[in-house]
Design a protein around this motif. Structure first.
Motif, PDB file in Angstrom:
ATOM      1  N   LEU A 105       0.768  -1.331  -0.057  1.00 27.94           N
ATOM      2  CA  LEU A 105      -0.049  -0.074   0.196  1.00 27.94           C
ATOM      3  C   LEU A 105       1.335   1.443   0.293  1.00 27.94           C
ATOM      4  N   SER A 106       0.365   1.844  -1.059  1.00 24.62           N
ATOM      5  CA  SER A 106       1.265   2.993  -1.269  1.00 24.62           C
ATOM      6  C   SER A 106       0.675   4.845  -1.106  1.00 24.62           C
ATOM      7  N   TYR A 107       0.647   5.558  -0.758  1.00 24.27           N
ATOM      8  CA  TYR A 107      -0.382   7.266  -0.439  1.00 24.27           C
ATOM      9  C   TYR A 107       0.094   8.240  -0.363  1.00 24.27           C
TER      10      TYR A 107
ATOM     11  N   ALA B 220       5.126  10.743  -0.399  1.00 27.01           N
ATOM     12  CA  ALA B 220       4.510   9.552   0.169  1.00 27.01           C
ATOM     13  C   ALA B 220       3.610   9.307   1.711  1.00 27.01           C
ATOM     14  N   SER B 221       3.151   9.230   2.178  1.00 25.00           N
ATOM     15  CA  SER B 221       2.778   9.563   3.144  1.00 25.00           C
ATOM     16  C   SER B 221       2.751   7.552   3.846  1.00 25.00           C
ATOM     17  N   LEU B 222       2.075   7.335   3.353  1.00 23.77           N
ATOM     18  CA  LEU B 222       2.429   5.400   3.467  1.00 23.77           C
ATOM     19  C   LEU B 222       3.168   5.234   2.498  1.00 23.77           C
TER      20      LEU B 222
ATOM     21  N   THR C  92      -1.592   2.979  -4.050  1.00 26.24           N
ATOM     22  CA  THR C  92      -0.962   1.662  -4.861  1.00 26.24           C
ATOM     23  C   THR C  92      -1.435   0.414  -3.709  1.00 26.24           C
ATOM     24  N   GLY C  93      -0.914  -0.553  -4.538  1.00 25.47           N
ATOM     25  CA  GLY C  93      -1.052  -1.951  -3.877  1.00 25.47           C
ATOM     26  C   GLY C  93      -2.264  -1.993  -3.401  1.00 25.47           C
ATOM     27  N   GLU C  94      -2.710  -3.168  -2.731  1.00 24.07           N
ATOM     28  CA  GLU C  94      -4.336  -3.788  -2.163  1.00 24.07           C
ATOM     29  C   GLU C  94      -4.231  -4.105  -1.041  1.00 24.07           C
ATOM     30  N   LEU C  95      -5.939  -3.671  -1.082  1.00 27.76           N
ATOM     31  CA  LEU C  95      -6.319  -4.272   1.049  1.00 27.76           C
ATOM     32  C   LEU C  95      -7.310  -5.407   0.259  1.00 27.76           C
TER      33      LEU C  95
END
Ligand SMILES: Nc1ncnc2c1ncn2[C@@H]1O[C@H](COP(=O)(O)OP(=O)(O)OP(=O)(O)O)[C@@H](O)[C@H]1O
Length: 712
Positions: free
Chosen positions: A442-444, A452-454, A492-495
């Motif tokens: 996960l990125s954000y 990026a904060s995540l 990006t990524g997946e949760l």
């Protein structure tokens, strides 16, 4: 615009055919248009030419040019008729009546002039000839009185009818607007175009005040154009019946030209008032800053900080700088001398108006003309000029109104960004024993931020496990919580939630499975009961449920001693009143305790936090809730209270047999609390650097171990 509506999708449920107006107004708006062209036309109309990427302020007047005319046509074609149909459907008979009454009202001035001219003629014959009859004069006077009475009745009936139609329509559009606001999520509302669209849509809603309230025209006000057109036709008819020669016709055309001339000057950029158009983004910013500083000066909420930090002089000087800049701009635009101003000075319209008396002289030369005809001619010419002016102004306002209507239609079609498309949406996959969470890369990055904060967040939390998220300030803990709460998206990524992509779950359904305490929780300016009960509104009226939540949150210790217990109104701002204690002391002794109880009661930081925790417990025990997510729920509590809250969280997350039935995630800076969790995620610079149980992380002797040793 940033939204991406899919035309094929049905967005609103069709309204059924309810019998009452109230239920009609409460029904959802049927899709007016899903055409993206309305959004595009609305946005294009706001673009400032030759300044790429800059837009007019919401509510600013659109210049009357060919491009905007085309945009207005698109909006009218795509949404005006549909919207009118929907509005007409609220009160079909009254709306139809409103149209007819307006046309009738338009005809009435010509009748009035005609009737008065006949009376004048009769009086003239009384003075100058012997063909006068009293009975005819009395008949004319009685007719005039009856006409006036009818006019008055028509006017008041039409106004009442119009108010009813406008009020219902206004309620209806307001309802849609509020409902849409509540639907939209945080990422959608963060888009500046969405905000502007909603703001213009608000203006459109406010236009339903009847007859151009707020200087705006609602679609119903378009009937004004009909009324004015019928008034114009009736006056022209009277004029033509009075005159025949080409000289008179020429004078009539001349009169019309005198009314239209100012609009022509305006059309070619020679207008005298361009205030709205020249309101540049920079000026708007200055105006906004000035307003903010003025509010700050008046604010009671920030009074303490203003006093303690000595902000008064700074506020005053900043405000006066902004105010002066605005006044200078205004003065500059007023002193700019140009052709239209000069024309205005010359009062062209008045000059032309004076020339309209020429045909009057021509008529006067004719010996057969009566005094009544002259008066009728004069008033009709004036009415024609006045009505043409009004008509043009109304058309101009209607032109602006079309863009506000476009904003409303576009706003109603904005899709919340976090909502999955209907075809992708899945039901929340229930899972006994809590919620399983799997984060993969996960990125954000927050909109407008560089960093990026995540970054590449990976973890798995099994159903029923508890996770403590720890780390330094700014390491991304609350941001991760917001992603897990699905109040923001990730880039990006997946949760995965119970094995399903969270993006396929409608947020409303997902949120039913969660109870939470936000780091910056809300303090409502309301009673204790409502502050707590809002955690589960379905039980807002249940005293027992609220009292239980208060007990679980540990707020019972102070709520019991509040003046009216759970009915005590809380002072959410804390500083809105000089001081609650002070106010109590100021209440005259003769006042009953009931009236002093009305004064909002202040709470300490820790007490407010217990209220917020109680609010979360209001819902936490619900069987459908699978995840308890608490962002620093005890940061203001003493160690004893803190342990109690975490004991309660543990109790609530288990069945009566002691089995974990809910997953628990909490963020904390107190590592003595973190060690209670099954898993700990150590966050640094936006990523999870260590993940495991307390013992595992201590053994690893990394950042967590160092932080833990420092804290104990
Ligand atoms: N709304 C926002 N817009 C832009 N950047 C933001 C926003 N909110 C937070 N950030 C940034 O994201 C990063 C992570 O913030 P976050 O609030 O998640 O940290 P945190 O670990 O919860 O901090 P703390 O322990 O102080 O509560 C910080 O650098 C912060 O400046």
């Amino acid at each position: 615009m940033c939204t991406d509506p899919k035309p094929s999708r049905r967005r609103y449920s069709q309204p059924h055919h309810p019998a009452t107006q109230r239920s009609r107004a409460n029904s959802q708006l049927p899709p007016i248009t899903s055409c993206r062209c309305v959004q595009k036309a609305w946005l294009a109309s706001r673009a400032i030419p030759r300044r790429k990427g800059t837009y007019l302020m919401p509510g600013a007047q659109r210049p009357l040019n060919e491009a905007n005319f085309k945009h207005a046509m698109t909006i009218t074609r795509e949404c005006a008729l549909d919207l009118l149909k929907v509005l007409w459907g609220i009160h079909p008979y009254r709306t139809t009546l409103m149209f007819f009454l307006n046309i009738l009202r338009g005809l009435s001035p010509a009748f009035r002039c005609y009737s008065q001219a006949m009376i004048v003629d009769e009086l003239q014959s009384f003075i100058t000839s012997d063909c006068f009859t009293w009975s005819r004069l009395v008949r004319l006077l009685v007719t005039e009185i009856l006409r006036r009475a009818f006019d008055g009745f028509l006017d008041s009936f039409a106004t009442t009818n119009e108010r009813i139609v406008h009020d219902s329509a206004r309620f209806f559009v307001e309802y849609q607007q509020v409902a849409q606001r509540l639907r939209l999520d945080i990422p959608t509302l963060a888009d500046p175009h969405v905000r502007d669209c909603l703001q213009e849509s608000d203006l459109f809603v406010r236009s339903f005040n009847g007859m151009g309230g707020f200087g705006l025209l609602s679609p119903f006000d378009f009937v004004q154009i009909l009324a004015l057109a019928s008034e114009l036709v009736s006056h022209i008819f009277v004029l033509l019946s009075l005159t025949g020669g080409t000289a008179h016709l020429g004078a009539l055309l001349f009169s019309l030209f005198s009314a239209v001339l100012p609009m022509i000057l305006d059309r070619y950029g020679l207008a005298t008032s361009q205030a709205d158009n020249s309101y540049s983004p920079q000026e708007a910013k200055t105006a906004e800053r000035q307003e903010k500083l003025r509010s700050l000066a008046y604010s009671d909420v920030h009074r303490s900080e203003i006093l303690v930090f000595g902000l008064g002089p700074w506020i005053l000087s900043s405000w006066s700088a902004a105010r002066r800049a605005m006044l200078t701009d205004e003065r500059y635009s007023l002193t700019k001398s140009n052709l239209p101003d000069m024309l205005k000075e010359m009062n062209v319209s008045d000059l032309l108006f004076a020339l309209q008396n020429i045909p009057l002289l021509l008529m006067f030369q004719s010996s057969s003309v009566s005094l009544g005809s002259l008066a009728l001619y004069r008033s009709s010419v004036q009415s024609v000029v006045f009505t043409v002016g009004n008509l043009l102004t109304t058309i101009r306002m209607a032109f602006q109104g079309v863009f506000l209507m476009g904003a409303f239609c576009a706003a109603m079609n904005i899709q919340p960004r976090l909502d999955p498309p209907d075809e992708d949406a899945l039901k929340y996959p229930t899972n006994s024993g809590g919620m399983k969470l799997e984060a993969r890369h996960l990125s954000y990055t927050y909109p407008g931020s560089k960093d990026a904060s995540l970054k590449d967040i990976n973890f798995t939390l099994n159903a029923g496990e508890s996770l403590a998220i720890v780390g330094y300030n700014g390491s991304g803990k609350s941001t991760l919580a917001k992603v897990l709460l699905r109040t923001i998206d990730f880039d990006t990524g997946e949760l995965l939630v119970n094995g399903v992509d969270i993006r396929r779950l409608p947020p409303r359904d997902y949120h039913r499975r969660i109870s939470t305490v936000f780091q910056g929780f809300s303090k409502f300016n309301s009673t204790v009961k409502e502050n707590v009960g809002l955690g589960y509104v379905q039980k807002l009226s249940s005293h027992a449920a609220i009292e239980r939540a208060i007990r679980l949150g540990g707020a019972d210790s102070f709520v019991g001693s509040l003046p009216s217990g759970i009915k005590t109104k809380l002072d959410a701002t804390g500083f809105d009143y000089p001081s609650c204690a002070g106010m109590n002391a100021m209440v005259p002794s003769g006042f009953s305790s009931a009236s002093s109880n009305k004064i909002p009661h202040g709470l300490s930081g820790g007490e407010w936090q217990r209220i917020a925790v109680s609010r979360a417990f209001m819902r936490a025990e619900r069987p459908e809730v699978d995840l308890l997510l608490f962002d620093e729920p005890t940061s203001s509590l003493d160690s004893h209270a803190q342990n109690k809250v975490f004991d309660t969280i543990d109790d609530v997350s288990r069945s009566s047999a002691g089995k974990r039935t809910k997953t628990v995630v909490f963020i904390t800076h107190r590592l003595s609390t973190a060690r209670r969790a099954d898993k700990i995620a150590m966050m640094e610079r936006g990523t999870i650097t260590e993940f495991g149980s307390h013992e595992e992380l201590l053994k690893r002797d990394g950042s967590y171990a160092a932080l833990y040793r420092a804290s104990v």
